[in-house]
Design a protein around this motif. Structure first.
Motif, PDB file in Angstrom:
ATOM      1  N   LYS A 147       0.836  -1.205   0.000  1.00 23.85           N
ATOM      2  CA  LYS A 147       0.000   0.000   0.000  1.00 23.85           C
ATOM      3  C   LYS A 147       0.875   1.261   0.000  1.00 23.85           C
ATOM      4  CE  LYS A 147      -4.136   1.907   2.192  1.00 23.85           C
ATOM      5  NZ  LYS A 147      -5.112   1.789   3.291  1.00 23.85           N
ATOM      6  N   GLY A 148       0.527   2.165  -0.915  1.00 22.67           N
ATOM      7  CA  GLY A 148       1.270   3.414  -1.027  1.00 22.67           C
ATOM      8  C   GLY A 148       2.479   3.336  -1.937  1.00 22.67           C
ATOM      9  N   LYS A 149       2.965   2.113  -2.214  1.00 22.69           N
ATOM     10  CA  LYS A 149       4.142   1.940  -3.068  1.00 22.69           C
ATOM     11  C   LYS A 149       3.849   1.137  -4.335  1.00 22.69           C
ATOM     12  CE  LYS A 149       7.492   2.097   0.733  1.00 22.69           C
ATOM     13  NZ  LYS A 149       8.590   1.355   1.414  1.00 22.69           N
ATOM     14  N   GLY A 150       2.700   0.460  -4.343  1.00 27.33           N
ATOM     15  CA  GLY A 150       2.349  -0.363  -5.508  1.00 27.33           C
ATOM     16  C   GLY A 150       3.043  -1.712  -5.470  1.00 27.33           C
ATOM     17  N   ILE A 151       3.223  -2.304  -6.655  1.00 26.64           N
ATOM     18  CA  ILE A 151       3.878  -3.607  -6.751  1.00 26.64           C
ATOM     19  C   ILE A 151       5.385  -3.434  -6.578  1.00 26.64           C
ATOM     20  CG2 ILE A 151       4.411  -5.527  -8.301  1.00 26.64           C
ATOM     21  CD1 ILE A 151       1.706  -5.153  -9.575  1.00 26.64           C
ATOM     22  N   MET A 176       6.126   4.148 -16.475  1.00 30.59           N
ATOM     23  CA  MET A 176       6.758   5.154 -15.614  1.00 30.59           C
ATOM     24  C   MET A 176       6.451   4.822 -14.154  1.00 30.59           C
ATOM     25  SD  MET A 176       5.711   8.572 -17.765  1.00 30.59           S
ATOM     26  CE  MET A 176       6.069   8.709 -19.526  1.00 30.59           C
ATOM     27  N   ASN A 177       6.999   5.653 -13.236  1.00 32.62           N
ATOM     28  CA  ASN A 177       6.707   5.383 -11.824  1.00 32.62           C
ATOM     29  C   ASN A 177       5.258   5.746 -11.501  1.00 32.62           C
ATOM     30  OD1 ASN A 177       6.542   8.227 -11.002  1.00 32.62           O
ATOM     31  ND2 ASN A 177       8.765   8.243 -11.322  1.00 32.62           N
ATOM     32  N   GLU A 178       4.788   5.238 -10.364  1.00 32.25           N
ATOM     33  CA  GLU A 178       3.366   5.339 -10.013  1.00 32.25           C
ATOM     34  C   GLU A 178       2.865   6.780  -9.862  1.00 32.25           C
ATOM     35  OE1 GLU A 178       0.532   2.910  -6.907  1.00 32.25           O
ATOM     36  OE2 GLU A 178       2.132   1.936  -8.032  1.00 32.25           O
ATOM     37  N   PRO A 179       3.573   7.664  -9.166  1.00 35.42           N
ATOM     38  CA  PRO A 179       3.089   9.046  -9.044  1.00 35.42           C
ATOM     39  C   PRO A 179       2.976   9.760 -10.397  1.00 35.42           C
ATOM     40  CG  PRO A 179       4.759   8.596  -7.380  1.00 35.42           C
ATOM     41  CD  PRO A 179       4.760   7.438  -8.312  1.00 35.42           C
ATOM     42  N   THR A 180       3.954   9.495 -11.286  1.00 33.20           N
ATOM     43  CA  THR A 180       3.915  10.110 -12.612  1.00 33.20           C
ATOM     44  C   THR A 180       2.718   9.616 -13.402  1.00 33.20           C
ATOM     45  OG1 THR A 180       6.340  10.240 -12.621  1.00 33.20           O
ATOM     46  CG2 THR A 180       5.228  10.506 -14.737  1.00 33.20           C
ATOM     47  N   LEU A 240      -0.417  11.981 -14.765  1.00 37.70           N
ATOM     48  CA  LEU A 240      -0.758  12.128 -16.179  1.00 37.70           C
ATOM     49  C   LEU A 240      -2.198  11.717 -16.481  1.00 37.70           C
ATOM     50  CD1 LEU A 240       2.595  10.887 -17.741  1.00 37.70           C
ATOM     51  CD2 LEU A 240       1.664  13.198 -17.875  1.00 37.70           C
ATOM     52  N   GLY A 241      -2.947  11.436 -15.430  1.00 33.40           N
ATOM     53  CA  GLY A 241      -4.385  11.207 -15.604  1.00 33.40           C
ATOM     54  C   GLY A 241      -4.788   9.784 -15.915  1.00 33.40           C
ATOM     55  N   ILE A 242      -3.909   8.828 -15.629  1.00 33.78           N
ATOM     56  CA  ILE A 242      -4.231   7.427 -15.899  1.00 33.78           C
ATOM     57  C   ILE A 242      -5.010   6.830 -14.722  1.00 33.78           C
ATOM     58  CG2 ILE A 242      -3.217   5.114 -16.111  1.00 33.78           C
ATOM     59  CD1 ILE A 242      -3.084   6.623 -18.674  1.00 33.78           C
TER      60      ILE A 242
END
Length: 336
Positions: free
Chosen positions: A145-149, A226-230, A234-236
């Motif tokens: 959680k918070g970091k993704g995979i 790309m990384n999760e925050p990016t 970008l609206g994904i």
């Protein structure tokens, strides 16, 4: 720069397409009962002998077409998994998805107590259902959680599932009849067994339904890599898109291995080779990977069938002999 990359891609596509055609003809020609290359086209046109027609239409052509389709499916599955998880080591075989499909197919085979060739169209569905359950569990245990995979955790959890499910298949072997043991052992070794026309018709719909979605959403894949925050910035819709691509990757991998057996490393090598040739953008490397997958699988199968005079080596073992050192190389490279 963009025009140069696209020109480079077109050159590689032409070269790889020609290489695949040549390899296709060689693979059809070579084997325990050979048919010379100059007799392939006359036989295709109905001008061959009974022996030539039988070898071509009943033995070689369906097998080679299955390998081409399976190579494409595994290459695309590996490409998607690497992009979605941002993990260069992701492969359907290494992370347990193939084993997940295999356990479902094994249980189905033991349950029906019949010639499994009669269930050509059912097998990819069985493989998909059991593989998606496995993929869900791998995803759950590797997500933070918070970091993704987490890439390293993802590979370790997937490898653990692959080992556990392969062990479960071995337990099933210990209580099975001899004929059933032969099938399960053959599947585990990646010995291509679905080599008849119905299996081609069973595999084609999965590719036709999945490939257009992949190529339509290449820009989304570029962002997901790309990384999760990016990606979020970008609206994904990150979870939705990631879920879609994992479903597609599992569907392609399960459909392929349900017919070819447990073949690993094609989904690992094809995307990496393609990226090294034309770069990491998905619209550039995915079409290249689509050719490299079948080339790798056809090469391994041709070597396996012809290296020994008395018997053939399962295609999955030949692929593993090539792919395992490549995996170790990537592992060392990523740890630097």
């Amino acid at each position: 720069m963009g025009n140069y990359q696209h020109l480079k891609q077109r050159k590689w596509l032409i070269f790889l397409a020609l290489a695949l055609v040549v390899l296709f003809l060689i693979s059809i020609s070579l084997g325990s009962s050979s048919i010379s290359i100059d007799r392939i086209f006359p036989t295709l046109l109905g001008q061959g002998t009974f022996k030539e027609s039988f070898i071509l239409f009943s033995v070689r052509l369906p097998r080679v077409l299955i390998l081409v389709l399976a190579g494409m499916a595994l290459a695309m599955a590996g490409s998607l998994l690497q992009s979605v998880t941002r993990n260069d080591l992701a492969d359907p075989g290494i992370i347990g998805i193939n084993a997940g499909a295999g356990i479902g197919i094994t249980c189905f085979y033991l349950f029906v107590q019949s010639d499994i060739q009669h269930y050509a169209y059912v097998l990819p569905i069985i493989g998909f259902i059991s593989a998606i359950v496995t993929a869900g569990l791998i995803y759950f245990f590797s997500y933070e959680k918070g970091k993704g995979i987490q890439p390293v955790r993802f590979v370790l959890v997937g490898f653990g599932f692959a080992t556990a499910l392969s062990g479960l298949m071995m337990i099933l072997i210990s209580s099975a009849e001899r004929q059933e043991v032969e099938f399960i052992a053959s599947w585990l070794a990646g010995n291509v067994w679905g080599t008849d026309w119905p299996f081609i018709l069973a595999l084609v719909p999965w590719l036709i339904s999945c490939l257009p979605i992949i190529f339509y959403k290449v820009n989304t894949l570029n962002i997901l890599a790309m990384n999760e925050p990016t990606s979020i910035g970008l609206g994904i819709a990150l979870k939705k898109e990631r879920f879609l691509f994992i479903i597609i990757a599992v569907a392609l991998a399960a459909a392929a291995v349900s017919i070819t057996g447990g073949i690993s490393f094609i989904g690992l090598m094809a995307p990496h080779i393609a990226k090294n040739l034309v770069g990491p953008r998905h619209q550039l490397f995915l079409p290249i990977a689509l050719f490299i997958g079948p080339i790798l699988l056809l090469t391994a199968d041709t070597i396996g069938r012809n290296i020994l005079e008395s018997s053939s080596i399962p295609t999955g073992i030949v692929v593993a002999l090539i792919g395992a050192p490549y995996f170790i190389y990537l592992l060392k490279k990523n740890n630097k």
